[in-house]
Design a protein around this motif. Structure first.
Motif, PDB file in Angstrom:
ATOM      1  N   ASN A 368       0.797  -1.304  -0.092  1.00  0.00           N
ATOM      2  CA  ASN A 368       0.088   0.070   0.018  1.00  0.00           C
ATOM      3  C   ASN A 368       0.884   1.150  -0.146  1.00  0.00           C
ATOM      4  O   ASN A 368       0.498   2.474   0.062  1.00  0.00           O
ATOM      5  CB  ASN A 368      -0.985  -0.156   1.295  1.00  0.00           C
ATOM      6  N   GLN A 395      -2.908  -3.575  -4.723  1.00  0.00           N
ATOM      7  CA  GLN A 395      -3.902  -4.502  -4.165  1.00  0.00           C
ATOM      8  C   GLN A 395      -3.782  -5.845  -4.765  1.00  0.00           C
ATOM      9  O   GLN A 395      -4.119  -6.603  -3.920  1.00  0.00           O
ATOM     10  CB  GLN A 395      -5.470  -3.900  -4.350  1.00  0.00           C
ATOM     11  N   PHE A 410      -4.975  -1.594  -8.597  1.00  0.00           N
ATOM     12  CA  PHE A 410      -4.758  -0.616  -7.246  1.00  0.00           C
ATOM     13  C   PHE A 410      -6.086  -0.188  -6.733  1.00  0.00           C
ATOM     14  O   PHE A 410      -7.268  -0.654  -7.412  1.00  0.00           O
ATOM     15  CB  PHE A 410      -4.047   0.802  -8.114  1.00  0.00           C
ATOM     16  N   THR A 411      -5.947   0.476  -5.614  1.00  0.00           N
ATOM     17  CA  THR A 411      -7.166   0.626  -4.701  1.00  0.00           C
ATOM     18  C   THR A 411      -8.014   1.611  -5.197  1.00  0.00           C
ATOM     19  O   THR A 411      -9.238   1.716  -5.052  1.00  0.00           O
ATOM     20  CB  THR A 411      -6.765   1.091  -3.422  1.00  0.00           C
ATOM     21  N   ASN A 412      -7.392   2.433  -6.161  1.00  0.00           N
ATOM     22  CA  ASN A 412      -8.049   3.719  -6.812  1.00  0.00           C
ATOM     23  C   ASN A 412      -8.846   3.060  -8.087  1.00  0.00           C
ATOM     24  O   ASN A 412      -9.340   3.834  -8.662  1.00  0.00           O
ATOM     25  CB  ASN A 412      -7.372   4.874  -6.919  1.00  0.00           C
ATOM     26  N   GLY A 413      -8.743   1.819  -8.406  1.00  0.00           N
ATOM     27  CA  GLY A 413      -9.590   1.248  -9.594  1.00  0.00           C
ATOM     28  C   GLY A 413      -8.641   1.184 -11.032  1.00  0.00           C
ATOM     29  O   GLY A 413      -9.356   0.817 -11.815  1.00  0.00           O
ATOM     30  N   ASP A 436     -13.879   1.687  -7.915  1.00  0.00           N
ATOM     31  CA  ASP A 436     -13.538   0.885  -6.439  1.00  0.00           C
ATOM     32  C   ASP A 436     -12.162   0.032  -6.750  1.00  0.00           C
ATOM     33  O   ASP A 436     -11.674  -0.212  -7.616  1.00  0.00           O
ATOM     34  CB  ASP A 436     -14.740  -0.059  -5.982  1.00  0.00           C
ATOM     35  N   SER A 437     -11.658  -0.377  -5.391  1.00  0.00           N
ATOM     36  CA  SER A 437     -10.471  -1.182  -5.628  1.00  0.00           C
ATOM     37  C   SER A 437     -10.487  -2.513  -6.425  1.00  0.00           C
ATOM     38  O   SER A 437     -11.328  -3.136  -6.487  1.00  0.00           O
ATOM     39  CB  SER A 437     -10.056  -1.489  -4.009  1.00  0.00           C
ATOM     40  N   SER A 439      -9.858  -6.123  -6.850  1.00  0.00           N
ATOM     41  CA  SER A 439      -9.827  -7.101  -5.928  1.00  0.00           C
ATOM     42  C   SER A 439      -8.996  -8.329  -6.422  1.00  0.00           C
ATOM     43  O   SER A 439      -8.160  -9.190  -5.775  1.00  0.00           O
ATOM     44  CB  SER A 439     -10.855  -7.654  -5.132  1.00  0.00           C
ATOM     45  N   ASP A 454     -13.628  -6.147  -9.115  1.00  0.00           N
ATOM     46  CA  ASP A 454     -13.441  -5.207  -8.377  1.00  0.00           C
ATOM     47  C   ASP A 454     -14.497  -5.121  -7.008  1.00  0.00           C
ATOM     48  O   ASP A 454     -15.263  -5.921  -7.016  1.00  0.00           O
ATOM     49  CB  ASP A 454     -13.560  -3.716  -8.983  1.00  0.00           C
ATOM     50  N   ASP A 455     -14.267  -4.064  -6.047  1.00  0.00           N
ATOM     51  CA  ASP A 455     -15.074  -4.112  -4.923  1.00  0.00           C
ATOM     52  C   ASP A 455     -16.576  -3.481  -5.231  1.00  0.00           C
ATOM     53  O   ASP A 455     -17.321  -3.518  -4.222  1.00  0.00           O
ATOM     54  CB  ASP A 455     -14.457  -3.054  -3.943  1.00  0.00           C
TER      55      ASP A 455
END
Length: 890
Positions: A368, A395, A410-413, A436-437, A439, A454-455
């Motif tokens: 992260n 991520q 990445f967590t920002n998509g 979203d992130s 996953s 993604d989330d």
């Protein structure tokens, strides 16, 4: 107090743990919040640091590690004797331990089990290494003095501090007097003495008004040899000097603040008693440790030592030392010449992303902090690294099957596709189609497709354009086929073609397959969507190895079951008892093995463990083993391309562990558990000679009587098998009440077990197969009594402190929710349970005659408002006032 020697030694040598199927071989990363100790001497260059629940002795000249294992919780503190011979390591949490090691031989010499209720917050060894002082991690805080070298009573003194004293976070002995100690928290310094034979303490006060100067928060407190004064560093850049002011009537030396010395503008984060050094560019320093005393004569005429701060500016001769920083870096400083060498660069944030190269010994680690590293895990050297601009938090990552590309989510998509050697972005290969992130990320076997989840519960697919160097990857489409978190995403290969298949599974219990052949730009098509579970929640998915003629998907769920589904029909073909080690499986992967290997092996992780399972899976618990992988939570796992190593990341502990597989040890454990049916007999209450097995035999033979007819006058035919339609009755007689779907799964499991090989259905089942079926399908741990309370809390309305459901509403829910049940079937069930219908009902007589006044009887038997206790007592026939750890058989 339980104290005894540790039975097993664990070090960096594979031979030290040869009996284990998994052995920790290497640790990537360190705990940046704990100090790093310089263990260097004339014959070795070693530093000691902590990774999660493991101490690491790292030889930075030979690039080798020796691992000090023995803790189940995160290590909370370490200390080292003055001669660097003895190392004490302690942890915090449930069942805490202190382990004292011989650092030269890496052998544990003493272990204290449960030294404090919740573990150890701080500890120190006396100057002569004879005594160990520990501070508990909970309030009211305790200080314990241990004579750890004594073979008998190790605990000499225990002192409980007052509740109003803040938790002390640092403690140290006076170098020339083992009977004097000092500890401190951020706002309080405490002095101790046990010279009189009793452990006493003094709490001097100091405020900003005493010297008209800001004191700041206390950092660390130390004594200097042959000096009665003590010194405390603060966050305001001050040193507080403490002096004696006499003794009280008990003989306890009392302290007072003599003066405050301004040292620097910035906070002092670490205090030791040798000296100061400047210009260390590795981040904010949180610990300093010097090597052993100089063993050679220093030529003051020919040296490059820094000058001290005196008028004469003499050479400031100090040993070489190491520093650790809040950026998770370890730097080694050579005093003669002021040379700074970075020994280790760790990650200062959570590590969630792991991936291994499909062909070469390479490991990709992403954190992260936006750092992506590429390691050679054979040589333990970093090959390439890249730092992404914040807020790019990595991520998930994966290699393509040829090892040419790395895809990073990445967590920002954002999704990036990079060169796997240089880690540079491919042209036009940065995509942002999710808010979203990311996953999950995976490539197809032919490298033509890349899929991400993604989330936002959506799956996106990207397509390769191999002949287009300017735009090698393009966006194909996106589909939100789930309404809960996606737990698995993977590509497969179609049975009749070489075309890739894409499958996802979610917490919504839906298995989705996507139609890549009919998908076009901005239109990702769904081929099928199947609900595969009733109550269990899927946790992970993988392809079952091709050891059968049938192609299977292997799914794990939160009820500790492993299920095989036909990849084409999505029919559940087999249900098996999975590993039951505290928490369900979170990720699993088939290890790649030589074709000559008799078995395949499944690597998996749970919340805190890593394990191996022999394939084919049959529910035998002895075919599985696990080890504590990380003390907090294991967030990811990756397997090497040759199946020799498993890598686990601990997320917030910023650590990746490398485990060596020992298949021979795993196979040996299977034989120790017994051959044939012995492991399954042992899973039954009482085993082969128990009451449950005897009942099962009776039910088995009674089922034969029922098949031939209870009232028949013909001669009985004794057999070793019963017909499949008797399975649900035997299961219910044993106390396991499966749903109709579970009954179909059990019958189909046996019925189709030989269809692929023989083309025929199996119509009967023998006793051994029935036992396996019962063991694998019944709830792994029963059903806790509190489960019924939870149901009524969800569906009911609170009345008089209890949650209750109206009788009519309950009957309506029983008919309209879950599996279909008719009004007459419900009436028959309730009539039998309430005692006004014949036991067995239509199951035995093949007909049911409803009671004329059944509705009136129901109103008389059941209250208008039904609570969990009422339902359990009046309908089910058991009380709910049992202990919470007892279970009620489903």
């Amino acid at each position: 107090m339980d104290t005894r020697n540790l039975e097993k030694s664990t070090s960096g040598s594979p031979a030290a743990s040869a009996s284990n199927a998994l052995n920790m071989m290497w640790s990537f990363g360190l705990n940046r919040n704990l100090p790093v100790v310089n263990m260097a001497s004339d014959d070795r260059k070693v530093v000691l640091y902590v990774s999660a629940h493991t101490g690491v002795l790292y030889d930075y000249e030979t690039n080798k590690q020796q691992l000090l294992q023995g803790h189940c919780n995160s290590i909370s503190c370490i200390c080292v004797s003055n001669d660097k011979r003895w190392v004490a390591i302690a942890d915090q949490g449930k069942n805490p331990t202190i382990v004292i090691w011989d650092a030269q031989n890496t052998v544990p010499v003493q272990t204290f089990f449960d030294p404090h209720k919740d573990g150890v917050l701080a500890m120190t060894l006396s100057n002569d290494s004879k005594y160990l002082a520990t501070l508990s991690a909970s309030q009211p805080q305790e200080l314990c003095i241990w004579d750890w070298t004594s073979p008998e009573n190790n605990l000499l003194h225990t002192l409980q501090l007052d509740d109003d004293i803040p938790l002390q976070t640092h403690v140290s002995f006076r170098p020339d007097n083992n009977h004097i100690l000092v500890s401190n928290s951020e706002r309080q310094v405490v002095f101790y003495s046990w010279e009189s034979g009793e452990l006493l303490y003094d709490v001097p006060s100091l405020t900003d008004k005493d010297f008209n100067r800001t004191v700041g928060n206390y950092c660390q407190s130390v004594f200097i040899r042959n000096v009665i004064r003590a010194f405390t560093a603060t966050s305001a850049g001050n040193i507080v000097v403490w002096d004696n002011k006499g003794k009280d009537k008990r003989g306890l030396p009392l302290k007072k603040a003599l003066k405050i010395v301004r040292v620097q503008e910035k906070a002092i984060t670490y205090l030791t008693t040798v000296g100061k050094f400047n210009n260390i560019d590795a981040g904010p320093i949180n610990s300093i440790s010097f090597a052993s005393n100089l063993s050679k004569i220093v030529d003051l005429e020919r040296n490059e030592y820094p000058r001290d701060a005196t008028i004469h500016g003499d050479a400031f001769v100090i040993p070489n030392f190491t520093v650790s920083t809040t950026l998770a870096q370890i730097a080694h400083i050579v005093s003669d010449g002021s040379r700074v060498e970075i020994l280790l660069k760790g990650h200062d944030t959570a590590i969630n992303a792991l991936a291994t190269h499909p062909l070469e010994p390479r490991l990709a680690i992403g954190s992260n902090s936006g750092i992506l590293e590429l390691w050679n895990y054979n040589t333990k050297q970093i090959l390439r690294s890249r730092i992404f601009d914040k807020p790019a938090l990595i991520q998930c990552i994966t290699f393509d099957p040829k090892g040419a590309f790395i895809a990073c989510g990445f967590t920002n998509g954002i999704v990036r596709i990079m060169n796997a050697i240089t880690l540079e972005d491919l042209p036009q290969a940065i995509f942002k189609y999710s808010k979203d992130s990311i996953s999950h990320v995976c490539f197809s076997h032919d490298c033509k497709y890349l899929a991400t989840a993604d989330d936002d519960f959506a799956v996106s697919v990207y397509q390769s354009q191999l002949r287009n160097d300017d735009e090698p990857w393009v966006y194909l489409g996106r589909q939100r086929a789930h309404y809960k978190t996606i737990k698995g995403l993977m590509f497969g290969i179609a049975l009749d073609t070489n075309f890739p298949r894409l499958i996802s599974i979610g917490k919504d219990r839906v298995l989705v397959e996507y139609d890549l052949t009919k998908s076009t730009k901005d239109d990702l098509q769904i081929l099928s969507s199947d609900r595969i579970e009733q109550s269990a929640v899927p946790t992970c998915i993988t392809w079952y190895p091709p050891i059968t003629k049938e192609n299977f998907l292997l799914l794990a769920n939160d009820q500790f079951k492993l299920k095989l589904y036909n990849s084409t029909t999505k029919m559940c073909r087999k249900t098996l008892l999975g590993p039951t080690y505290g928490s369900p499986l979170q990720k699993m992967e088939i290890l790649l093995q030589d074709s000559a290997s008799e078995h395949h092996y499944l690597a998996f992780i749970t919340n805190d463990k890593v394990g191996l399972q022999i394939v084919p899976i049959d529910g035998n618990p002895h075919r599985t083993m696990t080890l504590m992988a990380h003390p907090g939570r294991v967030v990811n796992m990756a397997c090497s391309c040759d199946g020799q190593y498993i890598f686990t990341s601990g997320g917030s502990d910023s650590t990746v562990f490398m485990w060596k597989t020992n298949i021979e040890a795993l196979e040996a454990a299977v034989h120790l558990g017994g051959e044939g049916m012995i492991p399954f007999y042992n899973l039954m209450d009482g085993g082969r000679d128990g009451e449950l097995f005897a009942e099962l035999e009776n039910y088995f033979y009674y089922a034969q009587i029922r098949t031939q007819g209870i009232d028949t006058m013909e001669s009985r035919k004794v057999s070793t098998k019963v017909v499949l339609r008797q399975i649900p009755y035997i299961m219910r007689a044993l106390g396991f009440y499966p749903t109709e779907q579970e009954i179909d799964d059990m019958i189909n499991e046996v019925k189709f077990s030989q269809y692929i090989e023989t083309g025929k259905f199996v119509e009967e089942i023998d006793l051994e197969t029935l036992i396996k079926l019962y063991i694998n399908h019944r709830p792994a741990f029963g059903i806790p009594p509190d489960r019924l309370n939870q149901v009524f809390q969800t569906l009911g309305i609170e009345k008089n402190g209890q949650f209750a459901i109206n009788r009519g509403e309950l009957l309506k829910l029983l008919q309209s929710k879950g599996e279909h049940i008719t009004e007459s079937e419900l009436a028959e069930c309730l009539g039998t349970l309430l005692g006004y219908s014949d036991i067995g009902g239509s199951l035995e007589t093949a007909s049911y005659y409803p009671t004329e006044n059944g509705e009136t009887l129901l109103e008389e038997q059941l209250s208008e408002d039904i609570s969990a206790n009422t339902f359990a007592d009046q309908v089910l026939g058991f009380p709910l006032n049992a202990e919470q750890d007892e279970t009620v058989t489903k």
